[in-house]
Structure formats: structure tokens, C-alpha cells
Design a protein around this motif. Sequence first.
Motif, short mmCIF file in Angstrom:
data_model
loop_
_atom_site.label_atom_id
_atom_site.label_comp_id
_atom_site.label_asym_id
_atom_site.label_seq_id
_atom_site.Cartn_x
_atom_site.Cartn_y
_atom_site.Cartn_z
N GLU A 168 4.34 17.18 14.54
CA GLU A 168 4.85 16.89 15.88
C GLU A 168 4.05 15.77 16.53
O GLU A 168 4.61 14.83 17.09
N CYS A 169 2.73 15.92 16.48
CA CYS A 169 1.90 15.01 17.29
C CYS A 169 1.32 13.84 16.50
O CYS A 169 0.85 12.88 17.10
N ARG A 170 1.34 13.90 15.18
CA ARG A 170 0.69 12.82 14.43
C ARG A 170 1.43 11.48 14.51
O ARG A 170 0.78 10.43 14.58
N LEU A 225 -3.27 15.36 20.50
CA LEU A 225 -2.78 16.63 19.96
C LEU A 225 -1.69 17.23 20.85
O LEU A 225 -1.77 17.14 22.07
N CYS A 226 -0.69 17.85 20.22
CA CYS A 226 0.32 18.58 20.98
C CYS A 226 -0.29 19.88 21.50
O CYS A 226 -1.40 20.26 21.12
N THR A 227 0.44 20.59 22.36
CA THR A 227 -0.12 21.78 23.00
C THR A 227 -0.61 22.80 21.97
O THR A 227 -1.71 23.35 22.11
N SER A 228 0.20 23.04 20.93
CA SER A 228 -0.22 24.11 20.01
C SER A 228 -1.38 23.66 19.12
O SER A 228 -2.25 24.46 18.79
N CYS A 229 -1.43 22.39 18.74
CA CYS A 229 -2.59 21.90 17.98
C CYS A 229 -3.86 21.95 18.83
O CYS A 229 -4.95 22.26 18.33
N LYS A 230 -3.69 21.62 20.09
CA LYS A 230 -4.84 21.63 21.00
C LYS A 230 -5.40 23.04 21.12
O LYS A 230 -6.60 23.26 21.07
#
Length: 428
Positions: A168-170, A225-230
Motif C-alpha cells: 500500500e505505502c511503498r 508508512l501507511c496507518t497499519s504499517c506504522k
Amino acid sequence: MIEKPKGTNDYIHPESTLRKEITNKITSFLENLGYKPIETPVFENIELFKRSAGITSDIVSKEMYEFQDKKGRHLALRPEITAPVVRAIIQNNLLLNHVIKLYYVGSIFRYEKPQKDRYRQATQFGIEYFGQEDYLADFETILICHHIYNSIFNLQVEVHLNSIGCQECRPSYRESIFEYFSKFEDKLCSDCKRRLNENPLRILDCKNPVCKEISNEAPKSIDHLCTSCKKHFNNLLQTLNDFKIPIKLNTLLVRGLDYYNRTVFEIKCNNVDLAGGGRYDYLVREISQGKYDIPAIGFAGGLERLTNILQEQKTFKSLLKEKIRINLVSLTEKADKIISGIYSKLLEKIVLKKKINTPDIEIYLTKFENLSKALKASDKLKINYVVFVGEEELNQDEVTIKNMETGKQQRTKIESFIPTLIGLLKDE
Ligand SMILES: [Zn+2]
Ligand SMILES: [Zn+2]
């Protein structure tokens, strides 16, 4: 004279023994934590590595030993062991289990410029943990890796840590990295010029001093980073901090393989990389061509680097416990039967050692024409006890035990030899 290929090593005692002791310590630790051993072939279909590590990775594009067999199959000596393990668990349907914990010790092959700590054939040990997406699996993996170096081998190590995000965030991070390095394209090394279009994240990994300096100011993955990666990363950092694991946030850490996502880490001791690993949630899907989608995390450590550092720090001596050496010597053909009988009894005792609780022993069976030759040879072998039977002993049904350190000698009846020896060993 035929010599060993460049970049390879022969291991002989005491180093070979040290390597074995180190490996035993690591594997018995991992087995206590529920990890099961796995072995895979040293060569695989070349596609496996192209698809996993990535065709643009240094490992695949420059360092792989590739060959065709007599039927024209394209094969490669494994440059790393994670992809083969993933291939094996898919092929053996192990993914039906919810959680799989595996460990391996094996050779890897990379065509690199040979230098200290870098060999063309090296030994890696590592773990692969499948089926857990939660940060706790990351915590467990890093904790285990840290424990191996810090607790088992007493090394002051640091855990370098980063999160490189998810699918998602990469992409947005990759975009900003590309924009950033494009501004410096002229200054980048020739490898990085290529990396810029192929995989700009890899530039962060470059060892070239100019590229390194440019990388220092590059955008950081943790800021994208997206919310869940963070959340995943913050929970991990928090837990590692709670348990006082010495961590160092290293925003340049991306690892040289394409398959990592989220957590990546390296274990360093005085700036020597001892081990590295990370999460690879998409690799099972990639290798199984979409059949399975199982998250995973693991690490691999180099046995040679660990051995070298232990030898440098002189902390390895305790790993090489000296054994009590016993040389059983026949001094005449008529004594052969007695000496070999004792040898065979001692073999049994060694197997059943638990019952007699003596120090570890090493036994030799030799024959010499006279005692002085036997003693000379025993000296060379660093024997602690020489046990011999000559004409004199033979006539009395006795054996002589000589303590090589004190020079003291004693005679004992053949049938009471074993208890006498056990008594001597217990006093050691
Ligand atoms: Zn993400
Ligand atoms: Zn570069």
C-alpha cells in the motif's frame, strides 16, 4: 598440486570443532523454541531466485553460480536459503499447518570478490517463521536473533531496524526516492544509475561513499508508512524497548533482496554485519504463483563471521572444552586382544556415559613396538592417560595406567580396569 577454488575454505581442528560447537549451541537453542530443522538442495531451478530475490538484485544479477545440466536445465547454486525453504514448504504442502517454524544450517554460494568475512562458499544458519502477521512474530524473531549473539556468545551487538512498508505505502515512497535521487543522477555510481530506474530503494544500500552521502539526506521510508504499517512498527519498537533490546533506527536499511516488506533488521557487532532478516509477507504468494498467501518472517546469520569474531575476541576457548585423552597401547601382538577388549568396553561406557558421570573422554587405540615410542607418540597427541599392556603385564593379567602429567604409574587387574579408570576420571 591441485588447490581449493578461490574464495573457499578448508576447516580443520580446532576451527572445525569450534564451528561444530557454535552450530550445536544455536540449533539446540532453536529446537527448544519449537523450530524444526529443514534441509533443501544446494542447487535449485534458477527461476526460483530470479522470482524471489529479484532479477535486479546484486545476488541474482552478479553473484549467482549458474549452470546448465546435461539436459539443458537452468540451475543455480543457492545464493541464500529463504527462497528454497519457501519452495520446499509449498511443494510439501506444509502450508496447511497454521504456524510453521523452521531452522536451517547450510552452504550458500556467491561469486563475490573474496575478502575477509566474504567467501564464495559460506555457511548460513537461520529461521523462517510462517503464518503470523502480527508484530509479535517480528518481536520473537528479533529477540531470538539478538539472544543468539548476546546471550549465547556474549557479544555486544546492536539491532539495526527499519520498516520499508507494504504494497500500500511503498509505491509512494518509491516515487519520492526516485524523485530525490534523480536530482543527483550525475553523481551516482554506475550501478546506482541503473538502480535508479530498476529499483531506486537499492541505492540506499550502496557502499560507494558518494552514493552513501547522498543517501543520508534521502526521504525515509518510516515517514511514508501507511496507518497499519506504522502501528505494526511502533508496537514492535515499543516492545523491543520494553525488553531493553539495544535497537538503532537505521533509515537507510533496506536489505539487498526484493522480497522484504515492513520490518527489516541487521545484527551488528563493531560494525560487522553478523545477521540480517525481515518480514516477507508476499514471497509465499509469489513463489506459489498465488496459490497460497501466508505472511512470514526470518533471519539468516553467517557462521564464518561469527566464528571469526569469537576467535578475535578470544571468547571461544570456553566453547572448546578439553577432553580427557586416553591412549590404549598394545606393546605385543599377544596383548592385542586385551587392548581391543578394553577399547570395546570403553566404547560402550562412552555411549552410556550418563550413568557414570565422568568428564568427556577421547580414546585412541594404538600399537607400538616399545613403550618409549608409545610415550613419544602419546605426548604429541596430548594424551592424559596411557594404558598399556606388554609382556610383563600379560603374565600377570594386568594393565598399566600412566598419568602423563604426573608421570605416576599404577598396575591394575584387567577385570578391575574400567572401575579404576572411572575413579581416576572422577578425580580430574
Ligand atoms: Zn503499509
Ligand atoms: Zn552507488
